[in-house]
Design an enzyme around this catalytic site. Structure first.
Site, PDB file in Angstrom:
ATOM      1  N   PHE A  26       0.700  -1.156  -0.062  1.00  0.00           N
ATOM      2  CA  PHE A  26      -0.232   0.053   0.129  1.00  0.00           C
ATOM      3  C   PHE A  26       0.909   1.330  -0.024  1.00  0.00           C
ATOM      4  CE2 PHE A  26      -3.133   2.977   1.479  1.00  0.00           C
ATOM      5  CZ  PHE A  26      -4.469   2.556   0.933  1.00  0.00           C
ATOM      6  N   LEU A  61      -0.970  -3.361   8.041  1.00  0.00           N
ATOM      7  CA  LEU A  61      -1.623  -4.187   9.228  1.00  0.00           C
ATOM      8  C   LEU A  61      -1.131  -5.963   8.916  1.00  0.00           C
ATOM      9  CD1 LEU A  61      -5.432  -2.983   9.597  1.00  0.00           C
ATOM     10  CD2 LEU A  61      -3.430  -2.963  11.168  1.00  0.00           C
ATOM     11  N   CYS A  84       3.855   2.642   4.788  1.00  0.00           N
ATOM     12  CA  CYS A  84       3.659   4.033   4.645  1.00  0.00           C
ATOM     13  C   CYS A  84       2.167   4.315   4.717  1.00  0.00           C
ATOM     14  CB  CYS A  84       3.864   4.682   3.338  1.00  0.00           C
ATOM     15  SG  CYS A  84       3.526   6.304   3.217  1.00  0.00           S
ATOM     16  N   ILE A  85       1.806   4.847   5.854  1.00  0.00           N
ATOM     17  CA  ILE A  85       0.282   5.230   6.135  1.00  0.00           C
ATOM     18  C   ILE A  85       0.373   6.713   6.193  1.00  0.00           C
ATOM     19  CG2 ILE A  85      -1.501   5.092   7.802  1.00  0.00           C
ATOM     20  CD1 ILE A  85       0.333   2.725   9.259  1.00  0.00           C
ATOM     21  N   GLU A  89      -9.166  11.222   5.774  1.00  0.00           N
ATOM     22  CA  GLU A  89     -10.295  11.892   6.300  1.00  0.00           C
ATOM     23  C   GLU A  89     -11.146  11.211   7.519  1.00  0.00           C
ATOM     24  OE1 GLU A  89     -13.008  13.265   3.372  1.00  0.00           O
ATOM     25  OE2 GLU A  89     -11.198  14.229   2.227  1.00  0.00           O
ATOM     26  N   HIS A  92      -9.585   5.728  10.317  1.00  0.00           N
ATOM     27  CA  HIS A  92      -8.688   4.678   9.871  1.00  0.00           C
ATOM     28  C   HIS A  92      -6.899   4.900   9.888  1.00  0.00           C
ATOM     29  CE1 HIS A  92      -8.018   1.045   7.674  1.00  0.00           C
ATOM     30  NE2 HIS A  92      -7.303   1.415   6.660  1.00  0.00           N
ATOM     31  N   ASN A 117      11.350  -0.603  12.866  1.00  0.00           N
ATOM     32  CA  ASN A 117      10.190  -0.230  12.338  1.00  0.00           C
ATOM     33  C   ASN A 117      10.189   1.055  11.474  1.00  0.00           C
ATOM     34  OD1 ASN A 117       7.533   0.181  11.803  1.00  0.00           O
ATOM     35  ND2 ASN A 117       6.886   0.351  14.057  1.00  0.00           N
ATOM     36  N   ARG A 131      10.548  11.918   3.305  1.00  0.00           N
ATOM     37  CA  ARG A 131      11.063  10.820   4.313  1.00  0.00           C
ATOM     38  C   ARG A 131      11.612   9.462   3.742  1.00  0.00           C
ATOM     39  NH1 ARG A 131       7.824  14.371   6.494  1.00  0.00           N
ATOM     40  NH2 ARG A 131       8.245  15.188   8.743  1.00  0.00           N
TER      41      ARG A 131
END
Length: 154
Positions: A26, A61, A84-85, A89, A92, A117, A131
Protein backbone atom coordinates in the site's frame (compact mmCIF):
# COMPACT_ATOMS: atom_id res chain seq x y z
CA UNK A 1 30.09 7.20 19.25
CA UNK A 2 26.78 8.17 17.73
CA UNK A 3 26.24 10.01 14.47
CA UNK A 4 25.59 13.71 14.78
CA UNK A 5 22.27 13.51 12.97
CA UNK A 6 20.91 10.14 14.05
CA UNK A 7 20.94 7.80 16.99
CA UNK A 8 22.76 4.95 15.23
CA UNK A 9 26.45 4.24 15.69
CA UNK A 10 28.94 5.47 13.13
CA UNK A 11 30.67 2.14 12.44
CA UNK A 12 28.37 -0.77 11.71
CA UNK A 13 29.26 -4.21 10.36
CA UNK A 14 26.61 -6.42 8.80
CA UNK A 15 28.89 -9.02 7.21
CA UNK A 16 27.65 -12.00 9.24
CA UNK A 17 24.01 -10.98 9.52
CA UNK A 18 20.83 -12.44 8.05
CA UNK A 19 18.11 -9.82 7.65
CA UNK A 20 14.41 -10.20 6.87
CA UNK A 21 12.44 -7.35 5.31
CA UNK A 22 8.65 -7.13 5.17
CA UNK A 23 7.33 -4.41 2.86
CA UNK A 24 3.72 -3.28 2.62
CA UNK A 25 2.57 -2.64 -0.95
CA UNK A 26 0.00 0.00 0.00
CA UNK A 27 1.43 3.39 -1.07
CA UNK A 28 3.82 1.36 -3.20
CA UNK A 29 5.56 4.35 -4.76
CA UNK A 30 6.77 5.28 -1.27
CA UNK A 31 7.43 1.77 0.05
CA UNK A 32 9.43 0.81 -3.04
CA UNK A 33 11.76 3.74 -2.38
CA UNK A 34 11.96 2.81 1.32
CA UNK A 35 12.90 -0.74 0.33
CA UNK A 36 15.49 0.31 -2.25
CA UNK A 37 17.19 2.67 0.20
CA UNK A 38 17.08 0.05 2.94
CA UNK A 39 18.56 -2.69 0.75
CA UNK A 40 21.30 -0.39 -0.58
CA UNK A 41 22.31 0.55 2.97
CA UNK A 42 22.31 -3.07 4.13
CA UNK A 43 24.63 -3.96 1.27
CA UNK A 44 26.83 -0.94 2.02
CA UNK A 45 27.09 -2.16 5.62
CA UNK A 46 28.31 -5.55 4.44
CA UNK A 47 25.15 -7.67 4.59
CA UNK A 48 25.37 -10.21 1.77
CA UNK A 49 22.61 -10.09 -0.83
CA UNK A 50 21.95 -13.81 -0.32
CA UNK A 51 21.34 -13.14 3.39
CA UNK A 52 18.55 -10.63 2.76
CA UNK A 53 15.01 -12.03 2.50
CA UNK A 54 12.46 -9.51 1.23
CA UNK A 55 8.72 -10.25 1.16
CA UNK A 56 5.71 -8.16 0.22
CA UNK A 57 2.35 -7.94 1.98
CA UNK A 58 -0.79 -5.96 1.08
CA UNK A 59 -0.65 -3.28 3.78
CA UNK A 60 0.73 -2.18 7.14
CA UNK A 61 -1.66 -4.35 9.17
CA UNK A 62 -0.30 -7.45 7.45
CA UNK A 63 3.34 -6.58 8.17
CA UNK A 64 3.34 -8.06 11.72
CA UNK A 65 1.91 -11.36 10.44
CA UNK A 66 4.80 -11.84 8.01
CA UNK A 67 7.32 -10.63 10.60
CA UNK A 68 6.00 -13.23 13.03
CA UNK A 69 6.42 -16.00 10.45
CA UNK A 70 10.02 -14.89 9.93
CA UNK A 71 10.71 -14.59 13.66
CA UNK A 72 9.38 -18.11 14.27
CA UNK A 73 11.92 -19.51 11.82
CA UNK A 74 14.80 -18.23 13.97
CA UNK A 75 16.92 -17.65 10.84
CA UNK A 76 17.23 -13.87 11.06
CA UNK A 77 19.45 -11.69 13.20
CA UNK A 78 17.12 -8.73 12.66
CA UNK A 79 13.93 -7.87 10.84
CA UNK A 80 12.76 -4.69 9.14
CA UNK A 81 9.19 -3.43 8.76
CA UNK A 82 8.56 -1.10 5.81
CA UNK A 83 5.30 0.68 5.07
CA UNK A 84 3.63 4.02 4.58
CA UNK A 85 0.44 5.23 6.22
CA UNK A 86 -0.82 8.64 5.09
CA UNK A 87 -3.59 10.34 7.07
CA UNK A 88 -6.96 10.41 5.35
CA UNK A 89 -10.30 11.81 6.39
CA UNK A 90 -11.33 8.95 8.70
CA UNK A 91 -10.15 7.31 11.91
CA UNK A 92 -8.63 4.48 9.84
CA UNK A 93 -5.20 6.21 9.93
CA UNK A 94 -5.00 5.98 13.73
CA UNK A 95 -6.20 2.40 13.74
CA UNK A 96 -3.66 1.20 11.17
CA UNK A 97 -0.78 3.24 12.61
CA UNK A 98 -1.41 2.17 16.20
CA UNK A 99 -2.11 -1.50 15.53
CA UNK A 100 0.77 -2.06 13.11
CA UNK A 101 3.20 -0.30 15.44
CA UNK A 102 2.00 -2.23 18.48
CA UNK A 103 2.23 -5.50 16.56
CA UNK A 104 5.81 -4.84 15.49
CA UNK A 105 6.87 -3.92 19.03
CA UNK A 106 5.14 -6.92 20.58
CA UNK A 107 6.87 -9.29 18.15
CA UNK A 108 10.30 -7.82 18.88
CA UNK A 109 9.77 -8.35 22.59
CA UNK A 110 8.08 -11.76 22.34
CA UNK A 111 10.69 -13.24 19.98
CA UNK A 112 13.68 -11.23 21.27
CA UNK A 113 14.61 -10.24 17.73
CA UNK A 114 15.35 -6.65 16.79
CA UNK A 115 12.79 -5.20 14.41
CA UNK A 116 13.50 -1.83 12.83
CA UNK A 117 10.12 -0.19 12.33
CA UNK A 118 10.08 1.98 9.23
CA UNK A 119 6.34 2.03 8.75
CA UNK A 120 6.22 5.76 8.25
CA UNK A 121 3.14 7.72 9.26
CA UNK A 122 2.58 11.13 7.75
CA UNK A 123 -0.07 13.78 7.40
CA UNK A 124 0.29 13.97 3.62
CA UNK A 125 2.08 12.65 0.56
CA UNK A 126 4.66 15.44 0.60
CA UNK A 127 5.85 14.41 4.07
CA UNK A 128 6.07 10.78 2.97
CA UNK A 129 8.11 11.70 -0.10
CA UNK A 130 10.47 13.78 2.04
CA UNK A 131 11.12 10.84 4.40
CA UNK A 132 11.10 7.79 2.14
CA UNK A 133 14.84 7.48 1.45
CA UNK A 134 16.14 8.59 4.84
CA UNK A 135 13.82 6.25 6.75
CA UNK A 136 14.84 3.29 4.59
CA UNK A 137 18.50 3.97 5.34
CA UNK A 138 17.73 4.46 9.04
CA UNK A 139 15.91 1.12 9.21
CA UNK A 140 18.90 -0.73 7.78
CA UNK A 141 21.27 0.94 10.22
CA UNK A 142 19.04 0.25 13.23
CA UNK A 143 18.64 -3.41 12.23
CA UNK A 144 22.39 -3.95 11.89
CA UNK A 145 23.26 -2.11 15.08
CA UNK A 146 20.65 -3.90 17.17
CA UNK A 147 21.50 -7.34 15.74
CA UNK A 148 25.13 -6.79 16.70
CA UNK A 149 24.18 -5.50 20.14
CA UNK A 150 21.94 -8.47 20.93
CA UNK A 151 24.69 -10.83 19.79
CA UNK A 152 27.12 -9.04 22.10
CA UNK A 153 24.69 -9.25 25.02
CA UNK A 154 23.97 -12.97 24.62
Amino acid sequence: MFGADKGTADKLDGKKLHIGIVQARFNENITNTLAAACRAELLRLGVQEKHIRHVLVPGALEVPVALQAMAERDEYDALIALGCIIRGETYHFELVANESGAGVTRLALDYQVPIANAIITTENLEQALARQTEKGVDAARVAVEMANLLEELS
